[in-house]
Motif scaffolding. Structure first.
Motif, mmCIF file in Angstrom:
data_model
loop_
_atom_site.group_PDB
_atom_site.id
_atom_site.type_symbol
_atom_site.label_atom_id
_atom_site.label_comp_id
_atom_site.label_asym_id
_atom_site.label_seq_id
_atom_site.Cartn_x
_atom_site.Cartn_y
_atom_site.Cartn_z
ATOM 1 N N ALA A 60 0.826 -1.210 0.000
ATOM 2 C CA ALA A 60 0.000 0.000 0.000
ATOM 3 C C ALA A 60 0.860 1.260 0.000
ATOM 4 O O ALA A 60 1.999 1.278 0.471
ATOM 5 C CB ALA A 60 -0.915 0.003 1.221
ATOM 6 N N ARG A 61 0.260 2.330 -0.507
ATOM 7 C CA ARG A 61 0.863 3.660 -0.449
ATOM 8 C C ARG A 61 0.228 4.404 0.720
ATOM 9 O O ARG A 61 -0.987 4.601 0.753
ATOM 10 C CB ARG A 61 0.612 4.410 -1.759
ATOM 11 N N LYS A 82 7.266 -3.730 2.643
ATOM 12 C CA LYS A 82 7.111 -3.301 1.248
ATOM 13 C C LYS A 82 6.173 -2.103 1.090
ATOM 14 O O LYS A 82 5.873 -1.691 -0.036
ATOM 15 C CB LYS A 82 6.608 -4.471 0.398
ATOM 16 N N LEU A 83 5.716 -1.523 2.187
ATOM 17 C CA LEU A 83 4.884 -0.330 2.104
ATOM 18 C C LEU A 83 5.670 0.821 1.470
ATOM 19 O O LEU A 83 6.878 0.946 1.651
ATOM 20 C CB LEU A 83 4.421 0.106 3.494
ATOM 21 N N TYR A 104 10.931 6.220 4.667
ATOM 22 C CA TYR A 104 10.045 7.042 3.849
ATOM 23 C C TYR A 104 10.542 7.178 2.414
ATOM 24 O O TYR A 104 11.739 7.288 2.167
ATOM 25 C CB TYR A 104 9.901 8.437 4.460
ATOM 26 N N ARG A 105 9.579 7.249 1.485
ATOM 27 C CA ARG A 105 9.914 7.552 0.095
ATOM 28 C C ARG A 105 10.096 9.062 -0.075
ATOM 29 O O ARG A 105 11.141 9.520 -0.545
ATOM 30 C CB ARG A 105 8.795 7.065 -0.834
ATOM 31 N N ASN A 106 9.079 9.819 0.293
ATOM 32 C CA ASN A 106 9.122 11.276 0.186
ATOM 33 C C ASN A 106 8.795 11.901 1.526
ATOM 34 O O ASN A 106 7.915 11.408 2.252
ATOM 35 C CB ASN A 106 8.096 11.783 -0.846
ATOM 36 N N LEU A 107 9.468 12.999 1.837
ATOM 37 C CA LEU A 107 9.190 13.778 3.049
ATOM 38 C C LEU A 107 9.061 15.234 2.648
ATOM 39 O O LEU A 107 9.895 15.757 1.906
ATOM 40 C CB LEU A 107 10.321 13.612 4.068
ATOM 41 N N ASN A 122 -7.813 11.384 -3.582
ATOM 42 C CA ASN A 122 -7.884 9.922 -3.772
ATOM 43 C C ASN A 122 -6.540 9.304 -4.153
ATOM 44 O O ASN A 122 -6.456 8.498 -5.074
ATOM 45 C CB ASN A 122 -8.911 9.564 -4.856
ATOM 46 N N SER A 123 -5.479 9.682 -3.433
ATOM 47 C CA SER A 123 -4.148 9.231 -3.861
ATOM 48 C C SER A 123 -3.462 8.262 -2.901
ATOM 49 O O SER A 123 -2.407 7.728 -3.245
ATOM 50 C CB SER A 123 -3.240 10.437 -4.116
ATOM 51 N N TYR A 124 -4.046 7.996 -1.730
ATOM 52 C CA TYR A 124 -3.389 7.096 -0.765
ATOM 53 C C TYR A 124 -4.284 5.923 -0.397
ATOM 54 O O TYR A 124 -5.502 6.044 -0.316
ATOM 55 C CB TYR A 124 -2.979 7.856 0.494
ATOM 56 N N ASP A 125 -3.629 4.781 -0.134
ATOM 57 C CA ASP A 125 -4.316 3.557 0.292
ATOM 58 C C ASP A 125 -4.454 3.471 1.810
ATOM 59 O O ASP A 125 -5.152 2.599 2.328
ATOM 60 C CB ASP A 125 -3.526 2.323 -0.170
#
Length: 209
Positions: A60-61, A82-83, A104-107, A122-125
């Protein structure tokens, strides 16, 4: 009940002023983890991570809203390596501590008291926020933007400190969101928050509609 830690007293008296909050956490950032985890017994990162991890897929994102020093990201990665986790916070020095944890991927810098510009609908799981919805920080209105950026069916996991739950209108806000059809309330549980201070919170799990 033990007397509240002086840092916590200061934290809840900031009156929601972004400049005061930023300055306070800039100063605290280096010692934040040690003070919270060892001295205060802060368990919210574990509680919210457990609640979110069982409700999202392995890949999930997720947005960690008000990520601070990255304690939630570190707990989430333990449970689901794997998140993909993005984090936002008001204070650059806290984001540097998050970056060092490697979860984290982005901060990015963001003020949760206003619009989360740059974040699409509607961009996150999954959305998680620990320690943000409390006295003197972000009020109930901050939940609206978290709902906006969550996909339909997404779990939104929050802590709300007990002292703010009724007094600052969070209880009413959660009821209002459900009544207006914006969320479904999956869980509201009275949970430990600062175990060495005998402070509790409401663990709130909403589902975006």
């Amino acid at each position: 009940m033990p007397e509240e830690n002086p840092l916590l007293k200061k934290a809840v008296s900031l009156g929601g002023d972004p400049d005061a909050i930023r300055e306070f956490y800039e100063t605290w950032s280096q010692d934040y983890d040690a003070d919270l985890l060892k001295t205060i017994g802060y368990v919210a990162p574990e509680i919210v991570s457990e609640a979110l991890a069982k409700r999202v897929s392995d890949t999930a994102r997720v947005l960690d809203a008000g990520c601070g020093t990255g304690l939630v990201g570190a707990e989430l990665i333990k449970r689901k390596p794997k998140l993909t986790i993005d984090g936002i916070d008001l204070t650059p020095a806290m984001l540097e501590q998050s970056r060092a944890k490697g979860a984290y991927r982005n901060l990015s810098i963001a003020d949760m008291c206003g619009p989360l510009n740059g974040f699409d609908d509607n961009s996150y799981d999954g959305v998680v926020s620990a320690g943000v919805f409390t006295n003197g920080h972000v009020g109930p209105g901050g939940i609206d933007e978290l709902i906006r950026i969550a996909k339909p069916g997404t779990p939104i996991v929050l802590t709300v400190r007990d002292s703010a739950w009724e007094a600052d209108g969070f209880s009413y806000k959660v009821k209002q969101l459900e009544e207006s059809g914006k969320t479904r309330t999956l869980e509201i549980a009275h949970s430990p928050y600062h175990t060495k201070e005998d402070v509790f919170c409401q663990l709130v799990v909403l589902e975006a509609v």
